[in-house]
Design a protein around this motif. Structure first.
Motif, PDB file in Angstrom:
ATOM      1  N   ALA A  56      43.749  47.273  37.429  1.00 34.95           N
ATOM      2  CA  ALA A  56      43.261  47.670  36.110  1.00 34.95           C
ATOM      3  C   ALA A  56      43.067  49.174  36.013  1.00 34.95           C
ATOM      4  O   ALA A  56      43.286  49.775  34.951  1.00 34.95           O
ATOM      5  N   ALA A  57      42.663  49.777  37.105  1.00 29.81           N
ATOM      6  CA  ALA A  57      42.473  51.229  37.117  1.00 29.81           C
ATOM      7  C   ALA A  57      43.779  51.958  36.844  1.00 29.81           C
ATOM      8  O   ALA A  57      43.772  53.101  36.365  1.00 29.81           O
ATOM      9  N   MET A  58      44.906  51.294  37.116  1.00 29.52           N
ATOM     10  CA  MET A  58      46.227  51.868  36.846  1.00 29.52           C
ATOM     11  C   MET A  58      46.873  51.244  35.609  1.00 29.52           C
ATOM     12  O   MET A  58      48.056  51.441  35.359  1.00 29.52           O
ATOM     13  N   ASN A  59      46.092  50.501  34.832  1.00 28.19           N
ATOM     14  CA  ASN A  59      46.573  49.839  33.622  1.00 28.19           C
ATOM     15  C   ASN A  59      47.756  48.924  33.925  1.00 28.19           C
ATOM     16  O   ASN A  59      48.786  48.956  33.251  1.00 28.19           O
ATOM     17  N   ALA A  88      33.206  34.388  33.630  1.00 28.28           N
ATOM     18  CA  ALA A  88      34.302  35.090  34.311  1.00 28.28           C
ATOM     19  C   ALA A  88      34.823  36.220  33.432  1.00 28.28           C
ATOM     20  O   ALA A  88      35.150  37.308  33.941  1.00 28.28           O
ATOM     21  N   ILE A  89      34.912  35.984  32.124  1.00 28.84           N
ATOM     22  CA  ILE A  89      35.335  37.054  31.212  1.00 28.84           C
ATOM     23  C   ILE A  89      34.377  38.232  31.319  1.00 28.84           C
ATOM     24  O   ILE A  89      34.800  39.393  31.405  1.00 28.84           O
ATOM     25  N   LYS A  90      33.086  37.940  31.332  1.00 31.42           N
ATOM     26  CA  LYS A  90      32.086  39.014  31.420  1.00 31.42           C
ATOM     27  C   LYS A  90      32.179  39.747  32.755  1.00 31.42           C
ATOM     28  O   LYS A  90      32.127  40.993  32.801  1.00 31.42           O
ATOM     29  N   THR A  91      32.333  39.002  33.840  1.00 29.83           N
ATOM     30  CA  THR A  91      32.437  39.627  35.159  1.00 29.83           C
ATOM     31  C   THR A  91      33.647  40.551  35.227  1.00 29.83           C
ATOM     32  O   THR A  91      33.554  41.688  35.725  1.00 29.83           O
ATOM     33  N   LEU A  92      34.763  40.093  34.745  1.00 29.04           N
ATOM     34  CA  LEU A  92      35.981  40.905  34.748  1.00 29.04           C
ATOM     35  C   LEU A  92      35.799  42.133  33.865  1.00 29.04           C
ATOM     36  O   LEU A  92      36.124  43.256  34.264  1.00 29.04           O
ATOM     37  N   ASN A  93      35.281  41.915  32.668  1.00 27.67           N
ATOM     38  CA  ASN A  93      35.087  43.024  31.738  1.00 27.67           C
ATOM     39  C   ASN A  93      34.135  44.069  32.312  1.00 27.67           C
ATOM     40  O   ASN A  93      34.392  45.278  32.225  1.00 27.67           O
ATOM     41  N   ASP A  94      33.045  43.611  32.920  1.00 23.12           N
ATOM     42  CA  ASP A  94      32.070  44.538  33.497  1.00 23.12           C
ATOM     43  C   ASP A  94      32.658  45.330  34.665  1.00 23.12           C
ATOM     44  O   ASP A  94      32.136  46.398  35.023  1.00 23.12           O
ATOM     45  N   SER A  95      33.729  44.788  35.253  1.00 26.88           N
ATOM     46  CA  SER A  95      34.380  45.465  36.389  1.00 26.88           C
ATOM     47  C   SER A  95      35.568  46.308  35.954  1.00 26.88           C
ATOM     48  O   SER A  95      36.307  46.819  36.799  1.00 26.88           O
ATOM     49  N   GLY A  96      35.774  46.421  34.643  1.00 22.56           N
ATOM     50  CA  GLY A  96      36.844  47.265  34.142  1.00 22.56           C
ATOM     51  C   GLY A  96      38.192  46.579  34.021  1.00 22.56           C
ATOM     52  O   GLY A  96      39.211  47.247  33.826  1.00 22.56           O
ATOM     53  N   VAL A  97      38.210  45.253  34.140  1.00 25.19           N
ATOM     54  CA  VAL A  97      39.463  44.506  34.015  1.00 25.19           C
ATOM     55  C   VAL A  97      39.570  43.983  32.584  1.00 25.19           C
ATOM     56  O   VAL A  97      38.724  43.195  32.155  1.00 25.19           O
ATOM     57  N   PRO A  98      40.569  44.398  31.819  1.00 20.42           N
ATOM     58  CA  PRO A  98      40.679  43.948  30.434  1.00 20.42           C
ATOM     59  C   PRO A  98      40.931  42.447  30.351  1.00 20.42           C
ATOM     60  O   PRO A  98      41.702  41.888  31.125  1.00 20.42           O
ATOM     61  N   THR A 101      45.772  47.765  24.525  1.00 19.39           N
ATOM     62  CA  THR A 101      46.573  48.800  25.170  1.00 19.39           C
ATOM     63  C   THR A 101      47.711  48.157  25.956  1.00 19.39           C
ATOM     64  O   THR A 101      47.473  47.299  26.803  1.00 19.39           O
ATOM     65  N   PRO A 102      48.949  48.531  25.691  1.00 21.05           N
ATOM     66  CA  PRO A 102      50.070  47.962  26.454  1.00 21.05           C
ATOM     67  C   PRO A 102      49.930  48.302  27.935  1.00 21.05           C
ATOM     68  O   PRO A 102      49.463  49.387  28.295  1.00 21.05           O
ATOM     69  N   LEU A 103      50.323  47.379  28.785  1.00 21.34           N
ATOM     70  CA  LEU A 103      50.313  47.660  30.219  1.00 21.34           C
ATOM     71  C   LEU A 103      51.367  48.703  30.543  1.00 21.34           C
ATOM     72  O   LEU A 103      52.371  48.838  29.851  1.00 21.34           O
ATOM     73  N   ASP A 104      51.138  49.433  31.606  1.00 21.23           N
ATOM     74  CA  ASP A 104      52.007  50.548  31.977  1.00 21.23           C
ATOM     75  C   ASP A 104      53.157  50.048  32.872  1.00 21.23           C
ATOM     76  O   ASP A 104      52.938  49.627  33.997  1.00 21.23           O
ATOM     77  N   CYS A 105      54.351  50.113  32.338  1.00 22.66           N
ATOM     78  CA  CYS A 105      55.537  49.653  33.081  1.00 22.66           C
ATOM     79  C   CYS A 105      56.267  50.795  33.774  1.00 22.66           C
ATOM     80  O   CYS A 105      57.350  50.583  34.351  1.00 22.66           O
ATOM     81  N   SER A 106      55.707  51.991  33.730  1.00 22.30           N
ATOM     82  CA  SER A 106      56.437  53.148  34.263  1.00 22.30           C
ATOM     83  C   SER A 106      56.194  53.384  35.758  1.00 22.30           C
ATOM     84  O   SER A 106      56.876  54.206  36.364  1.00 22.30           O
ATOM     85  N   GLN A 107      55.222  52.666  36.355  1.00 17.21           N
ATOM     86  CA  GLN A 107      54.855  52.955  37.738  1.00 17.21           C
ATOM     87  C   GLN A 107      55.598  52.115  38.757  1.00 17.21           C
ATOM     88  O   GLN A 107      55.397  52.280  39.961  1.00 17.21           O
ATOM     89  N   PHE A 108      56.433  51.185  38.302  1.00 19.66           N
ATOM     90  CA  PHE A 108      57.079  50.258  39.223  1.00 19.66           C
ATOM     91  C   PHE A 108      57.833  50.972  40.329  1.00 19.66           C
ATOM     92  O   PHE A 108      58.514  51.964  40.093  1.00 19.66           O
ATOM     93  N   ARG A 109      57.689  50.474  41.543  1.00 24.78           N
ATOM     94  CA  ARG A 109      58.371  51.092  42.681  1.00 24.78           C
ATOM     95  C   ARG A 109      58.880  50.016  43.627  1.00 24.78           C
ATOM     96  O   ARG A 109      58.308  48.958  43.770  1.00 24.78           O
TER      97      ARG A 109
END
Length: 209
Positions: A44-47, A79-89, A201-209
């Motif tokens: 999530a930190a990297m979207n 679980a939604i609240k736990t994820l949200n509180d941890s920065g996971v959309p 926010t769209p997920l970031d597809c540019s980081q794939f490696r």
């Protein structure tokens, strides 16, 4: 799936996705998803990730017979609240909506999901393709005999009198008065509780490696 506790296949997939920077969305009925919070938080930190929790009813007496071996409704909301509180959309799924059985709960489910931190929401009307129809109607008559005929009638009313419709553009939402009422109810209360999918926010597809 309950077997995930033992086999950890989802977690293994997440580990690969994180290493490859592969964006993904998870859809689950199980609060077990919070077990993988360490990986999800990093993604999530990297979207790279969004988690959708499916909540079909807030009545545990219904989910216990309709969705056995899944987490209780309040555990999913937690679980939604736990994820949200941890920065996971997070995203709320109300699927399936079964006319005459759980459609009246749409406002309460959307409110609970919003208060827990869900950013958006969607729904799918009950679909009964091929052999699923026979299984569902047998379950309905066995578990909820007093409501069976009412539910059957309302389901068919959203499928032009048939048990199912596979037509693209209609199969996920249905047609007719009841289907339109469900759609309007969902739209009004999703807006009321700030579940605006257009702002996701769209997920970031540019980081794939």
């Amino acid at each position: 799936q309950p077997a995930e506790k033992d086999f950890r296949l989802t977690r293994a997939c997440l580990e690969v996705a994180l290493e490859a920077r592969q964006p993904m969305t998870l859809i689950t009925k199980n609060a077990l998803v919070t077990r993988d919070l360490d990986l999800l938080r990093e993604m999530a930190a990297m979207n790279l990730v969004r988690v959708a929790l499916s909540v079909t009813s807030l009545r545990q007496e219904l989910t216990r017979i309709m969705e056995p071996r899944t987490s209780a409704p309040q555990a999913r909301i937690a679980a939604i609240k736990t994820l949200n509180d941890s920065g996971v959309p997070t995203f709320l799924m109300t699927a399936p909506i079964i006319p005459g059985l759980n459609d009246s709960e749409i406002p309460a489910i959307l409110q609970a999901g919003s208060e827990a931190g869900a950013e958006g929401a969607s729904y799918v009307l009950l679909r009964l393709p091929t052999t699923v129809c026979e299984v569902f109607f047998e379950w309905l008559e066995r578990q909820l005999p007093d409501e069976a005929e009412k539910v059957k009638g309302r389901v068919r009313s959203t499928r032009e009198g048939r048990d199912n419709s596979a037509e693209f553009g209609k199969r996920m939402r249905g047609t007719g008065l009841i289907a339109d009422q469900i759609a309007q109810t969902f739209k009004v209360f999703a807006a009321k509780y700030g579940l605006d999918n257009s702002k996701l926010t769209p997920l970031d597809c540019s980081q794939f490696r």
